[in-house]
Design a protein around this motif. Sequence first.
Motif, PDB file in Angstrom:
ATOM      1  N   VAL A 119      -2.538  25.220 -39.436  1.00 39.82           N
ATOM      2  CA  VAL A 119      -2.851  26.135 -40.541  1.00 39.82           C
ATOM      3  C   VAL A 119      -3.924  25.571 -41.468  1.00 39.82           C
ATOM      4  CG1 VAL A 119      -0.635  27.321 -40.517  1.00 39.82           C
ATOM      5  CG2 VAL A 119      -0.890  25.263 -41.880  1.00 39.82           C
ATOM      6  N   ASP A 120      -4.102  24.245 -41.455  1.00 40.34           N
ATOM      7  CA  ASP A 120      -5.146  23.624 -42.276  1.00 40.34           C
ATOM      8  C   ASP A 120      -6.512  23.654 -41.589  1.00 40.34           C
ATOM      9  OD1 ASP A 120      -4.675  21.832 -40.235  1.00 40.34           O
ATOM     10  OD2 ASP A 120      -4.261  20.127 -41.547  1.00 40.34           O
ATOM     11  N   LYS A 121      -6.584  24.287 -40.411  1.00 38.41           N
ATOM     12  CA  LYS A 121      -7.817  24.419 -39.614  1.00 38.41           C
ATOM     13  C   LYS A 121      -8.344  23.071 -39.121  1.00 38.41           C
ATOM     14  CE  LYS A 121      -9.108  28.877 -41.154  1.00 38.41           C
ATOM     15  NZ  LYS A 121      -8.872  29.544 -42.329  1.00 38.41           N
ATOM     16  N   GLN A 122      -7.458  22.085 -38.985  1.00 33.97           N
ATOM     17  CA  GLN A 122      -7.788  20.770 -38.454  1.00 33.97           C
ATOM     18  C   GLN A 122      -7.127  20.603 -37.093  1.00 33.97           C
ATOM     19  OE1 GLN A 122      -9.840  18.547 -40.177  1.00 33.97           O
ATOM     20  NE2 GLN A 122     -10.078  20.297 -41.546  1.00 33.97           N
ATOM     21  N   ILE A 123      -7.747  19.793 -36.233  1.00 39.41           N
ATOM     22  CA  ILE A 123      -7.138  19.496 -34.938  1.00 39.41           C
ATOM     23  C   ILE A 123      -5.881  18.669 -35.183  1.00 39.41           C
ATOM     24  CG2 ILE A 123      -7.406  18.378 -32.714  1.00 39.41           C
ATOM     25  CD1 ILE A 123     -10.361  18.859 -32.876  1.00 39.41           C
ATOM     26  N   SER A 124      -4.800  19.080 -34.574  1.00 37.08           N
ATOM     27  CA  SER A 124      -3.509  18.443 -34.802  1.00 37.08           C
ATOM     28  C   SER A 124      -3.151  17.466 -33.683  1.00 37.08           C
ATOM     29  CB  SER A 124      -2.429  19.529 -34.881  1.00 37.08           C
ATOM     30  OG  SER A 124      -1.153  18.949 -34.984  1.00 37.08           O
ATOM     31  N   TYR A 140      -2.865  27.268 -33.000  1.00 38.40           N
ATOM     32  CA  TYR A 140      -3.507  27.994 -31.905  1.00 38.40           C
ATOM     33  C   TYR A 140      -4.438  27.019 -31.185  1.00 38.40           C
ATOM     34  CZ  TYR A 140      -7.668  28.468 -34.888  1.00 38.40           C
ATOM     35  OH  TYR A 140      -8.754  28.223 -35.676  1.00 38.40           O
ATOM     36  N   ALA A 141      -4.946  27.428 -30.034  1.00 40.76           N
ATOM     37  CA  ALA A 141      -5.801  26.580 -29.191  1.00 40.76           C
ATOM     38  C   ALA A 141      -5.062  25.311 -28.756  1.00 40.76           C
ATOM     39  CB  ALA A 141      -7.122  26.250 -29.881  1.00 40.76           C
ATOM     40  N   HIS A 142      -3.756  25.396 -28.610  1.00 37.62           N
ATOM     41  CA  HIS A 142      -2.947  24.257 -28.178  1.00 37.62           C
ATOM     42  C   HIS A 142      -2.793  24.283 -26.655  1.00 37.62           C
ATOM     43  CE1 HIS A 142      -0.323  27.704 -28.816  1.00 37.62           C
ATOM     44  NE2 HIS A 142       0.393  27.224 -27.822  1.00 37.62           N
ATOM     45  N   MET A 145       0.335  12.681 -30.571  1.00 42.34           N
ATOM     46  CA  MET A 145      -0.675  12.133 -29.665  1.00 42.34           C
ATOM     47  C   MET A 145      -1.485  11.068 -30.408  1.00 42.34           C
ATOM     48  SD  MET A 145      -2.271  15.360 -27.582  1.00 42.34           S
ATOM     49  CE  MET A 145      -2.681  16.290 -29.059  1.00 42.34           C
ATOM     50  N   PRO A 146      -1.900  10.005 -29.729  1.00 42.25           N
ATOM     51  CA  PRO A 146      -2.730   8.998 -30.389  1.00 42.25           C
ATOM     52  C   PRO A 146      -4.069   9.574 -30.874  1.00 42.25           C
ATOM     53  CG  PRO A 146      -1.900   8.158 -28.303  1.00 42.25           C
ATOM     54  CD  PRO A 146      -1.529   9.603 -28.379  1.00 42.25           C
ATOM     55  N   THR A 147      -4.664  10.460 -30.066  1.00 42.87           N
ATOM     56  CA  THR A 147      -5.947  11.056 -30.403  1.00 42.87           C
ATOM     57  C   THR A 147      -5.841  12.572 -30.285  1.00 42.87           C
ATOM     58  OG1 THR A 147      -7.112   9.123 -29.549  1.00 42.87           O
ATOM     59  CG2 THR A 147      -8.404  11.147 -29.791  1.00 42.87           C
ATOM     60  N   ALA A 148      -6.173  13.269 -31.352  1.00 45.03           N
ATOM     61  CA  ALA A 148      -6.132  14.735 -31.327  1.00 45.03           C
ATOM     62  C   ALA A 148      -7.310  15.262 -30.518  1.00 45.03           C
ATOM     63  CB  ALA A 148      -6.198  15.278 -32.755  1.00 45.03           C
ATOM     64  N   VAL A 149      -7.035  16.160 -29.582  1.00 45.54           N
ATOM     65  CA  VAL A 149      -8.081  16.770 -28.765  1.00 45.54           C
ATOM     66  C   VAL A 149      -7.791  18.254 -28.591  1.00 45.54           C
ATOM     67  CG1 VAL A 149      -8.694  14.673 -27.489  1.00 45.54           C
ATOM     68  CG2 VAL A 149      -6.892  16.146 -26.612  1.00 45.54           C
ATOM     69  N   LEU A 150      -8.841  19.009 -28.325  1.00 40.05           N
ATOM     70  CA  LEU A 150      -8.712  20.427 -27.983  1.00 40.05           C
ATOM     71  C   LEU A 150      -9.049  20.621 -26.516  1.00 40.05           C
ATOM     72  CD1 LEU A 150     -10.496  22.131 -31.006  1.00 40.05           C
ATOM     73  CD2 LEU A 150      -8.052  22.127 -30.507  1.00 40.05           C
ATOM     74  N   HIS A 151      -8.388  21.554 -25.900  1.00 40.04           N
ATOM     75  CA  HIS A 151      -8.691  22.001 -24.535  1.00 40.04           C
ATOM     76  C   HIS A 151      -8.649  20.904 -23.463  1.00 40.04           C
ATOM     77  CE1 HIS A 151      -9.827  25.583 -26.681  1.00 40.04           C
ATOM     78  NE2 HIS A 151     -10.780  24.946 -27.314  1.00 40.04           N
ATOM     79  N   VAL A 171      -2.473  13.833 -20.451  1.00 42.18           N
ATOM     80  CA  VAL A 171      -3.455  14.630 -21.190  1.00 42.18           C
ATOM     81  C   VAL A 171      -4.828  14.054 -20.850  1.00 42.18           C
ATOM     82  CG1 VAL A 171      -4.221  15.372 -23.477  1.00 42.18           C
ATOM     83  CG2 VAL A 171      -1.774  15.074 -23.022  1.00 42.18           C
ATOM     84  N   PHE A 172      -5.614  14.834 -20.115  1.00 40.99           N
ATOM     85  CA  PHE A 172      -6.916  14.371 -19.631  1.00 40.99           C
ATOM     86  C   PHE A 172      -8.042  14.989 -20.453  1.00 40.99           C
ATOM     87  CE2 PHE A 172      -4.072  14.325 -16.007  1.00 40.99           C
ATOM     88  CZ  PHE A 172      -4.300  13.082 -15.451  1.00 40.99           C
ATOM     89  N   GLY A 173      -8.844  14.140 -21.095  1.00 36.17           N
ATOM     90  CA  GLY A 173     -10.059  14.590 -21.755  1.00 36.17           C
ATOM     91  C   GLY A 173      -9.825  15.555 -22.890  1.00 36.17           C
ATOM     92  N   GLY A 174     -10.642  16.619 -22.906  1.00 40.04           N
ATOM     93  CA  GLY A 174     -10.643  17.581 -23.987  1.00 40.04           C
ATOM     94  C   GLY A 174     -11.876  17.369 -24.847  1.00 40.04           C
ATOM     95  N   GLU A 175     -11.836  17.891 -26.047  1.00 37.79           N
ATOM     96  CA  GLU A 175     -12.971  17.727 -26.950  1.00 37.79           C
ATOM     97  C   GLU A 175     -12.489  17.422 -28.360  1.00 37.79           C
ATOM     98  OE1 GLU A 175     -15.212  21.353 -26.746  1.00 37.79           O
ATOM     99  OE2 GLU A 175     -13.617  22.543 -27.608  1.00 37.79           O
ATOM    100  N   ASP A 176     -13.370  16.777 -29.140  1.00 39.10           N
ATOM    101  CA  ASP A 176     -13.030  16.448 -30.515  1.00 39.10           C
ATOM    102  C   ASP A 176     -13.440  17.587 -31.447  1.00 39.10           C
ATOM    103  OD1 ASP A 176     -15.798  16.199 -30.909  1.00 39.10           O
ATOM    104  OD2 ASP A 176     -15.759  14.012 -30.956  1.00 39.10           O
ATOM    105  N   ALA A 177     -13.328  17.379 -32.734  1.00 39.33           N
ATOM    106  CA  ALA A 177     -13.617  18.427 -33.717  1.00 39.33           C
ATOM    107  C   ALA A 177     -15.077  18.863 -33.695  1.00 39.33           C
ATOM    108  CB  ALA A 177     -13.242  17.951 -35.115  1.00 39.33           C
ATOM    109  N   MET A 178     -15.979  18.009 -33.212  1.00 34.11           N
ATOM    110  CA  MET A 178     -17.401  18.340 -33.139  1.00 34.11           C
ATOM    111  C   MET A 178     -17.794  18.890 -31.769  1.00 34.11           C
ATOM    112  SD  MET A 178     -18.240  17.686 -36.181  1.00 34.11           S
ATOM    113  CE  MET A 178     -19.982  17.903 -36.081  1.00 34.11           C
ATOM    114  N   GLN A 179     -16.800  19.213 -30.943  1.00 31.31           N
ATOM    115  CA  GLN A 179     -16.968  19.745 -29.592  1.00 31.31           C
ATOM    116  C   GLN A 179     -17.620  18.742 -28.635  1.00 31.31           C
ATOM    117  OE1 GLN A 179     -18.956  23.562 -30.248  1.00 31.31           O
ATOM    118  NE2 GLN A 179     -16.957  24.553 -30.067  1.00 31.31           N
TER     119      GLN A 179
END
Length: 131
Positions: free
Chosen positions: A25-30, A6-8, A49-55, A67-75
Amino acid sequence: MSEPRYAHQSVSYLHFIFVLGGIGVDKQISQSVERYNSMFNQWEDMAPMPTAVLHPAVAACDQRIYVFGGEDAMQNPVRLIQVYHISRNLWSRLETRTVKNVCAPAAVIEDKIYIIGGEFRFFPDKTNKLS
């Protein structure tokens, strides 16, 4: 999809739908990337992807997914442009100070990519006080 998430982000190009990243499912950014081939009704794994990002903002044109920007696991905003070459199944990345978007939609109009709006993150400190 073969991997629940989710949040993909997703983007369509030609007869494919690409699904990028998200939280697995492991609750980690994929970093995983899958594509759905509508001609053969099947999902297939692509290069991660070389770097996992959200949003991030995502757009596809000219045999590439951007893929432009986004945020890491710490937002924290990620100042990065990642480019996927569809026919080569290869990624490249470019660090840049000009990209700082989260939750922004992207659109391709006449071979130009436009990133519209997005979310602004405000973290108050001693000089910026909320009233």
